[in-house]
Write a protein that holds these residues in place. Structure first.
Motif, PDB file in Angstrom:
ATOM      1  N   ASP A  75      51.900  32.454  48.659  1.00  0.00           N
ATOM      2  CA  ASP A  75      52.092  34.067  48.296  1.00  0.00           C
ATOM      3  C   ASP A  75      52.704  34.032  47.028  1.00  0.00           C
ATOM      4  O   ASP A  75      52.056  35.003  46.006  1.00  0.00           O
ATOM      5  CB  ASP A  75      53.071  34.618  49.146  1.00  0.00           C
ATOM      6  N   SER A  76      53.567  33.012  46.460  1.00  0.00           N
ATOM      7  CA  SER A  76      54.038  33.044  44.971  1.00  0.00           C
ATOM      8  C   SER A  76      52.841  32.981  43.920  1.00  0.00           C
ATOM      9  O   SER A  76      52.668  33.355  42.875  1.00  0.00           O
ATOM     10  CB  SER A  76      55.008  32.030  45.087  1.00  0.00           C
ATOM     11  N   ILE A  77      51.807  31.845  44.467  1.00  0.00           N
ATOM     12  CA  ILE A  77      50.671  31.824  43.374  1.00  0.00           C
ATOM     13  C   ILE A  77      49.810  33.034  43.396  1.00  0.00           C
ATOM     14  O   ILE A  77      49.472  33.347  42.337  1.00  0.00           O
ATOM     15  CB  ILE A  77      49.758  30.633  44.113  1.00  0.00           C
ATOM     16  N   LYS A  78      49.636  33.665  44.589  1.00  0.00           N
ATOM     17  CA  LYS A  78      48.800  34.958  44.535  1.00  0.00           C
ATOM     18  C   LYS A  78      49.550  35.860  43.810  1.00  0.00           C
ATOM     19  O   LYS A  78      48.816  36.953  42.793  1.00  0.00           O
ATOM     20  CB  LYS A  78      48.450  35.317  46.090  1.00  0.00           C
ATOM     21  N   ASN A  79      50.833  36.146  43.910  1.00  0.00           N
ATOM     22  CA  ASN A  79      51.426  37.276  43.075  1.00  0.00           C
ATOM     23  C   ASN A  79      51.647  36.972  41.582  1.00  0.00           C
ATOM     24  O   ASN A  79      51.463  37.879  40.914  1.00  0.00           O
ATOM     25  CB  ASN A  79      52.961  37.351  43.738  1.00  0.00           C
ATOM     26  N   SER A  80      51.800  35.445  41.367  1.00  0.00           N
ATOM     27  CA  SER A  80      51.618  35.173  39.777  1.00  0.00           C
ATOM     28  C   SER A  80      50.109  35.570  39.287  1.00  0.00           C
ATOM     29  O   SER A  80      50.102  35.941  38.121  1.00  0.00           O
ATOM     30  CB  SER A  80      51.771  33.744  39.743  1.00  0.00           C
ATOM     31  N   SER A  81      49.278  35.211  40.182  1.00  0.00           N
ATOM     32  CA  SER A  81      47.906  35.679  39.847  1.00  0.00           C
ATOM     33  C   SER A  81      47.603  37.146  39.421  1.00  0.00           C
ATOM     34  O   SER A  81      47.001  37.646  38.684  1.00  0.00           O
ATOM     35  CB  SER A  81      46.757  35.166  40.704  1.00  0.00           C
ATOM     36  N   LEU A  82      48.284  37.884  40.640  1.00  0.00           N
ATOM     37  CA  LEU A  82      48.050  39.309  40.248  1.00  0.00           C
ATOM     38  C   LEU A  82      48.887  39.778  39.081  1.00  0.00           C
ATOM     39  O   LEU A  82      48.145  40.964  38.473  1.00  0.00           O
ATOM     40  CB  LEU A  82      48.670  40.130  41.592  1.00  0.00           C
ATOM     41  N   LEU A  83      49.964  39.208  38.843  1.00  0.00           N
ATOM     42  CA  LEU A  83      50.638  39.883  37.549  1.00  0.00           C
ATOM     43  C   LEU A  83      49.937  39.442  36.293  1.00  0.00           C
ATOM     44  O   LEU A  83      50.018  40.059  35.471  1.00  0.00           O
ATOM     45  CB  LEU A  83      52.111  39.080  37.655  1.00  0.00           C
ATOM     46  N   MET A  84      49.308  38.393  36.166  1.00  0.00           N
ATOM     47  CA  MET A  84      48.470  37.949  35.076  1.00  0.00           C
ATOM     48  C   MET A  84      47.224  38.936  34.977  1.00  0.00           C
ATOM     49  O   MET A  84      47.184  39.230  33.827  1.00  0.00           O
ATOM     50  CB  MET A  84      48.071  36.551  35.158  1.00  0.00           C
ATOM     51  N   LEU A  85      46.670  39.255  36.105  1.00  0.00           N
ATOM     52  CA  LEU A  85      45.583  40.167  35.799  1.00  0.00           C
ATOM     53  C   LEU A  85      45.911  41.445  35.467  1.00  0.00           C
ATOM     54  O   LEU A  85      45.357  42.238  34.752  1.00  0.00           O
ATOM     55  CB  LEU A  85      44.721  40.086  37.317  1.00  0.00           C
ATOM     56  N   LEU A 102      42.574  36.902  47.755  1.00  0.00           N
ATOM     57  CA  LEU A 102      43.144  38.473  47.654  1.00  0.00           C
ATOM     58  C   LEU A 102      42.408  39.169  48.751  1.00  0.00           C
ATOM     59  O   LEU A 102      41.157  39.266  49.073  1.00  0.00           O
ATOM     60  CB  LEU A 102      43.423  39.056  46.452  1.00  0.00           C
ATOM     61  N   SER A 103      43.090  40.051  49.439  1.00  0.00           N
ATOM     62  CA  SER A 103      42.744  40.836  50.500  1.00  0.00           C
ATOM     63  C   SER A 103      41.911  42.062  49.996  1.00  0.00           C
ATOM     64  O   SER A 103      42.702  42.316  48.907  1.00  0.00           O
ATOM     65  CB  SER A 103      43.613  41.186  51.527  1.00  0.00           C
ATOM     66  N   THR A 104      41.051  42.596  50.425  1.00  0.00           N
ATOM     67  CA  THR A 104      40.472  43.659  49.982  1.00  0.00           C
ATOM     68  C   THR A 104      40.088  44.804  51.119  1.00  0.00           C
ATOM     69  O   THR A 104      40.084  44.519  52.105  1.00  0.00           O
ATOM     70  CB  THR A 104      38.975  43.364  49.388  1.00  0.00           C
ATOM     71  N   ILE A 105      40.213  46.065  50.596  1.00  0.00           N
ATOM     72  CA  ILE A 105      40.000  46.953  51.524  1.00  0.00           C
ATOM     73  C   ILE A 105      38.737  47.816  51.268  1.00  0.00           C
ATOM     74  O   ILE A 105      38.654  48.407  49.982  1.00  0.00           O
ATOM     75  CB  ILE A 105      41.419  48.224  51.421  1.00  0.00           C
ATOM     76  N   LYS A 106      37.966  48.003  52.022  1.00  0.00           N
ATOM     77  CA  LYS A 106      36.901  48.710  51.919  1.00  0.00           C
ATOM     78  C   LYS A 106      36.693  50.080  52.556  1.00  0.00           C
ATOM     79  O   LYS A 106      37.156  50.048  53.780  1.00  0.00           O
ATOM     80  CB  LYS A 106      35.268  47.935  52.160  1.00  0.00           C
ATOM     81  N   ASP A 107      36.150  51.089  52.153  1.00  0.00           N
ATOM     82  CA  ASP A 107      35.983  52.317  52.515  1.00  0.00           C
ATOM     83  C   ASP A 107      34.708  52.372  53.310  1.00  0.00           C
ATOM     84  O   ASP A 107      33.794  52.240  52.807  1.00  0.00           O
ATOM     85  CB  ASP A 107      35.876  53.430  51.902  1.00  0.00           C
ATOM     86  N   ALA A 108      34.896  52.062  54.882  1.00  0.00           N
ATOM     87  CA  ALA A 108      33.563  52.296  55.643  1.00  0.00           C
ATOM     88  C   ALA A 108      33.465  53.428  56.401  1.00  0.00           C
ATOM     89  O   ALA A 108      32.643  53.355  57.881  1.00  0.00           O
ATOM     90  CB  ALA A 108      33.628  50.900  56.632  1.00  0.00           C
ATOM     91  N   SER A 109      34.277  54.426  56.143  1.00  0.00           N
ATOM     92  CA  SER A 109      34.231  55.734  56.875  1.00  0.00           C
ATOM     93  C   SER A 109      32.619  56.339  57.031  1.00  0.00           C
ATOM     94  O   SER A 109      32.341  57.135  58.013  1.00  0.00           O
ATOM     95  CB  SER A 109      35.160  56.729  56.506  1.00  0.00           C
ATOM     96  N   ASN A 110      31.829  56.020  55.880  1.00  0.00           N
ATOM     97  CA  ASN A 110      30.445  56.829  56.070  1.00  0.00           C
ATOM     98  C   ASN A 110      29.377  55.721  56.787  1.00  0.00           C
ATOM     99  O   ASN A 110      28.246  56.087  56.436  1.00  0.00           O
ATOM    100  CB  ASN A 110      30.207  57.235  54.677  1.00  0.00           C
ATOM    101  N   LEU A 111      29.912  54.613  57.285  1.00  0.00           N
ATOM    102  CA  LEU A 111      28.967  53.828  57.651  1.00  0.00           C
ATOM    103  C   LEU A 111      28.506  53.785  59.444  1.00  0.00           C
ATOM    104  O   LEU A 111      28.294  52.858  59.947  1.00  0.00           O
ATOM    105  CB  LEU A 111      29.352  52.396  57.418  1.00  0.00           C
ATOM    106  N   TRP A 112      28.601  55.048  59.669  1.00  0.00           N
ATOM    107  CA  TRP A 112      28.088  55.085  61.119  1.00  0.00           C
ATOM    108  C   TRP A 112      26.829  55.570  61.466  1.00  0.00           C
ATOM    109  O   TRP A 112      26.019  55.960  61.675  1.00  0.00           O
ATOM    110  CB  TRP A 112      29.148  55.625  62.048  1.00  0.00           C
TER     111      TRP A 112
END
Length: 112
Positions: A75-85, A102-112
């Motif tokens: 988590d510390s390494i990911k947070n460091s990466s996010l901060l540099m980005l 890193l986790s991503t969230i996709k909007d799949a509300s229109n995929l039915w």
């Protein structure tokens, strides 16, 4: 742009620094507070801010007694990466986010 303005601008990717805080930072690291900031001063200020963040915000989870071995959590390494980005205004696309872990969230509300 003055060195105080530049300090405030460089800190903006992690939050907001007050005028007094920017002035104290400039004094503590030996920067002039008046006049236009030069390219060399910009490099020095950026380096000082990175050093400050590395020492005070980004740190290992443990260091052994002799000081030769340090441990970092995932988590510390990911947070460091996010901060540099964020520092450079980089927004990863979905594929790059997955590669970095890193986790991503996709909007799949229109995929039915």
């Amino acid at each position: 742009m003055t060195s105080l303005d530049y300090i405030k601008q460089r800190f903006s990717y992690i939050g907001e620094i007050s005028d007094a805080g920017a002035s104290d930072f400039a004094i503590d690291f030996g920067f002039e507070t008046e006049g236009e900031v030069t390219d060399e001063e910009k490099k020095a200020i950026s380096g000082s801010i990175s050093e400050f963040l590395n020492k005070n915000i980004l740190h290992p989870t443990s260091i052994d007694e002799s000081g030769f071995s340090t441990s970092w959590s995932a988590d510390s390494i990911k947070n460091s990466s996010l901060l540099m980005l964020r520092k450079y205004g980089i927004t990863l696309n979905d594929e790059a986010s997955v590669l970095v872990g890193l986790s991503t969230i996709k909007d799949a509300s229109n995929l039915w």
